[in-house]
Scaffold this motif. Structure first.
Motif, short mmCIF file in Angstrom:
data_model
loop_
_atom_site.label_atom_id
_atom_site.label_comp_id
_atom_site.label_asym_id
_atom_site.label_seq_id
_atom_site.Cartn_x
_atom_site.Cartn_y
_atom_site.Cartn_z
N ARG A 15 6.91 24.14 5.63
CA ARG A 15 8.10 24.86 6.13
C ARG A 15 8.22 24.69 7.64
O ARG A 15 9.31 24.49 8.17
CB ARG A 15 7.98 26.35 5.83
CG ARG A 15 8.22 26.68 4.39
CD ARG A 15 8.31 28.17 4.22
NE ARG A 15 8.53 28.44 2.81
CZ ARG A 15 9.42 29.32 2.35
NH1 ARG A 15 10.12 30.03 3.17
NH2 ARG A 15 9.57 29.50 1.07
N SER A 18 9.40 21.31 8.54
CA SER A 18 10.82 21.17 8.26
C SER A 18 11.67 21.79 9.37
O SER A 18 12.65 21.21 9.83
CB SER A 18 11.11 21.83 6.89
OG SER A 18 12.47 22.10 6.75
N ILE A 19 11.26 22.98 9.83
CA ILE A 19 11.99 23.64 10.91
C ILE A 19 11.94 22.80 12.18
O ILE A 19 12.94 22.59 12.85
CB ILE A 19 11.38 25.04 11.19
CG1 ILE A 19 11.70 25.98 10.04
CG2 ILE A 19 11.88 25.60 12.51
CD1 ILE A 19 10.93 27.28 10.10
N ARG A 22 14.18 19.81 12.25
CA ARG A 22 15.58 20.13 12.49
C ARG A 22 15.82 20.51 13.95
O ARG A 22 16.84 20.15 14.53
CB ARG A 22 16.00 21.29 11.58
CG ARG A 22 17.47 21.63 11.65
CD ARG A 22 18.31 20.69 10.80
NE ARG A 22 18.16 21.04 9.41
CZ ARG A 22 18.98 21.88 8.75
NH1 ARG A 22 20.03 22.38 9.36
NH2 ARG A 22 18.77 22.18 7.50
N LEU A 23 14.88 21.25 14.53
CA LEU A 23 15.09 21.71 15.91
C LEU A 23 15.06 20.53 16.88
O LEU A 23 15.74 20.56 17.90
CB LEU A 23 14.02 22.73 16.31
CG LEU A 23 14.19 24.13 15.73
CD1 LEU A 23 12.96 24.96 16.03
CD2 LEU A 23 15.44 24.81 16.28
N ARG A 26 15.11 20.73 20.75
CA ARG A 26 15.21 22.15 21.12
C ARG A 26 13.88 22.86 20.96
O ARG A 26 13.73 24.00 21.36
CB ARG A 26 16.30 22.84 20.28
CG ARG A 26 17.70 22.51 20.74
CD ARG A 26 18.72 23.06 19.77
NE ARG A 26 18.65 22.36 18.49
CZ ARG A 26 19.06 22.88 17.33
NH1 ARG A 26 19.53 24.10 17.29
NH2 ARG A 26 18.98 22.18 16.23
N ALA A 27 12.89 22.23 20.30
CA ALA A 27 11.56 22.81 20.18
C ALA A 27 10.63 22.11 21.17
O ALA A 27 10.73 20.91 21.38
CB ALA A 27 11.04 22.65 18.76
N ALA A 28 9.75 22.86 21.77
CA ALA A 28 8.84 22.29 22.77
C ALA A 28 7.48 22.93 22.62
O ALA A 28 7.37 24.15 22.60
CB ALA A 28 9.39 22.54 24.17
N VAL A 30 5.53 23.41 20.26
CA VAL A 30 5.26 24.22 19.09
C VAL A 30 4.20 23.53 18.23
O VAL A 30 4.17 22.32 18.14
CB VAL A 30 6.55 24.39 18.25
CG1 VAL A 30 6.30 25.31 17.07
CG2 VAL A 30 7.66 24.93 19.12
N ALA A 35 2.03 28.06 23.03
CA ALA A 35 2.97 27.31 23.86
C ALA A 35 2.55 27.49 25.31
O ALA A 35 1.96 28.50 25.67
CB ALA A 35 4.38 27.84 23.65
N LEU A 36 2.86 26.53 26.14
CA LEU A 36 2.42 26.55 27.54
C LEU A 36 3.62 26.50 28.47
O LEU A 36 4.55 25.72 28.26
CB LEU A 36 1.50 25.37 27.80
CG LEU A 36 0.21 25.39 26.96
CD1 LEU A 36 -0.49 24.05 27.03
CD2 LEU A 36 -0.71 26.51 27.43
N ILE A 37 3.58 27.34 29.50
CA ILE A 37 4.67 27.42 30.47
C ILE A 37 4.07 27.28 31.87
O ILE A 37 3.18 28.06 32.22
CB ILE A 37 5.39 28.78 30.36
CG1 ILE A 37 5.99 28.92 28.95
CG2 ILE A 37 6.46 28.91 31.42
CD1 ILE A 37 6.43 30.33 28.65
N VAL A 46 1.38 31.24 25.52
CA VAL A 46 2.11 32.26 24.78
C VAL A 46 2.01 31.98 23.28
O VAL A 46 2.12 30.83 22.86
CB VAL A 46 3.60 32.28 25.18
CG1 VAL A 46 4.32 33.45 24.53
CG2 VAL A 46 3.75 32.36 26.68
N SER A 47 1.78 33.02 22.50
CA SER A 47 1.74 32.84 21.06
C SER A 47 2.22 34.12 20.40
O SER A 47 2.26 35.19 21.02
CB SER A 47 0.30 32.53 20.62
OG SER A 47 0.26 32.25 19.24
N VAL A 48 2.61 34.02 19.13
CA VAL A 48 3.15 35.19 18.43
C VAL A 48 2.59 35.20 17.01
O VAL A 48 2.36 34.15 16.40
CB VAL A 48 4.69 35.17 18.45
CG1 VAL A 48 5.26 33.98 17.71
CG2 VAL A 48 5.27 36.47 17.91
#
Lengths: 322, 322
Positions: A15, A18-19, A22-23, A26-28, A30, A35-37, A46-48
């Protein structure tokens, strides 16, 4: 996006693939643990992590404070895997209609205590009425040079922290209405995110690291995919957590096979160059109070190869969508 | 913690106050639109917004793509209020058992499109099986000097962007099974977070700003509490959104009263020094394509005073826990 597609097998990861497909642009960033900023001299990680009643926990099994701790610890564990230190967390809480205000406060006590246990603070959150309890925790950490899943090289040693399988042992006991082994229950209800160990290992020159949320089998698969290497594990070397021997016996599974298939240990799986000084590794374990054990090696090729007494074992991680 | 306790009245905010009281020093910067984290020359602004099926949306009313857009736009709106630019977002999605994988991808399309509309990317997320659809969006922005809710001073003008009440008008039509005004439906389904306007207003010297998620009445209350001032609004000056006149008439409410009580407009409420050049304000509105309207003034004392034709009106914001 490169690391995004380097996930192990499984319906949940299908899943996500697949996401991400499509992104596109627009996804970076991931797909890794964090994720790193860019932020000044270092980076913010950052993570969730979303925990839902009925999927991840039941209120019959855990107090609301434990539910909050566990949700926060699971998310904080991603920071540990990156070698980051905790800055803070944000917690969104879905509250069943009719729950008293004190219930929300108790749950947030657990979230706040888990953050405080690793030096973080609560930075924000949101509340909404929902059909069941749910806790979504965003963690923010700081790291100079993040450890990734993608740096393992053939010849590296494969290591794990702590002991595995206790959370599964407690869960299996709870599912059948039995009282879990008290130490196993503690491992399930109040996992300790390994941020101190993760930072120390980062300084020691760890080449790749991931936290064990989906089980040794599943998470080693992510590490193998991201590093484009094989991960070869001798299950006979895997340290077994409390309550595991008894629960594994009920299923006629070898304890190490049972432990390797159990999720939510929140220990660290990591690789170290062969030349890594055993004394220095032991010193890190002593300083952080968390044992570490060498359980295998990184090989050429790909995939995870789990062997017990020389025979390869098929073990899959836990998958909410399987 | 200072700003944390400066929330307006309401059961939801009572709960937040109770949580913050318990967390004490473990909570930091909670209560404004965004938490702030030092990052190099500026700060990162972080906020989170939880949307739950049955509480915030229904799948009969919105497509999954619109549900994703709307959840992301609501969170991004908090960045607009801080005067921040978007860096990226993380989205946790609760997926009803049995939903096809394509449904998740469609919802994430909406999340990604909302992020892209303001120059942000998707940085991460999580998926979990859940009893209903839910979307929890964490937004991360960058800002040099963040605008807060707390800087309004007596004598400042009170301004609002866009037109208010259309989201409520669409919602009320949907609730009674009618077809909403198309423009009102668009405002409800695809709110445009005002990041460009927020940044421009920040450069213009705005003294306080908040986004309108709980309705003009409720959010003006938060601004008044944080600024320790009174907010005096002439409802006759409030710009009314599409569909509002018709829906307000059904309730025999004056349109401005109806609009001021409506949630989820995601417009900006802000205060500007009396000396602010009207030409410069108009230039900002023209440059960003979003109209702005002066609707009142900041006074001494506290609370929100909404007057229509000289008579004070009682208006409360939307509250999930009331």
């Amino acid at each position: 996006m490169r690391s995004a597609l380097a996930l192990g097998p499984g319906a949940e990861f299908d899943r996500i693939r697949s996401i991400l497909g499509r992104l596109g642009e627009r996804a970076a960033g991931v797909g890794g643990d964090c994720a790193l900023i860019p932020a000044g001299d270092g980076q913010l990680a950052v993570s969730v992590d979303l925990s839902v009643e009925g999927t991840h926990f039941r209120t019959e099994w855990l107090s609301l404070e434990e539910i909050g701790w566990r949700a926060a610890a699971g998310a904080l564990s991603d920071l540990a895997a990156a070698g980051a230190e905790a800055v803070g967390i944000l917690a969104s809480i879905g509250v069943p209609r009719g729950a008293p205000a004190s219930a929300v406060t108790t749950l947030m006590d657990g979230v706040g205590a888990a953050a405080a246990s690793v030096g973080g603070v609560v930075l924000g959150g949101d509340l909404a009425a929902a059909p069941t309890w749910l806790v979504d925790v965003t963690v923010i950490g700081r790291v100079e040079v993040p450890v990734t899943r993608g740096g393992a090289r053939p010849g590296d040693g494969v290591w794990v922290s702590g002991r595995l399988g206790a959370a599964r042992a407690a869960l299996d006991a709870l599912v059948r209405g039995a009282t879990p082994d008290p130490e196993a229950r503690e491992a399930f209800a109040k996992p300790r995110p390994r941020l101190g160990l993760g930072r120390a290992l980062s300084r020691l020159g760890v080449t790749a690291m991931i936290d064990l949320s989906d089980g040794l089998g599943g998470d080693a698969g992510h590490l193998a995919a991201a590093s484009a290497c094989a991960i070869e594990i001798d299950l006979g070397l895997v340290p077994i957590g409390p309550g595991v021997v008894e629960e594994a016996a009920r299923r006629s599974d070898p304890p190490a096979v049972y432990a390797a298939a159990g999720g939510e240990d929140y220990e660290l799986l990591f690789t170290l160059p062969e030349a890594a000084s055993l004394e220095r590794v032991r010193a890190v374990a002593t300083a952080t109070g968390v044992p570490v054990t060498r359980i295998g090696r990184v090989g050429e090729g790909g995939g995870v190869h789990l062997r017990l007494d020389g025979r390869e074992q098929e073990i899959h991680g836990f998958d909410h969508f399987a």
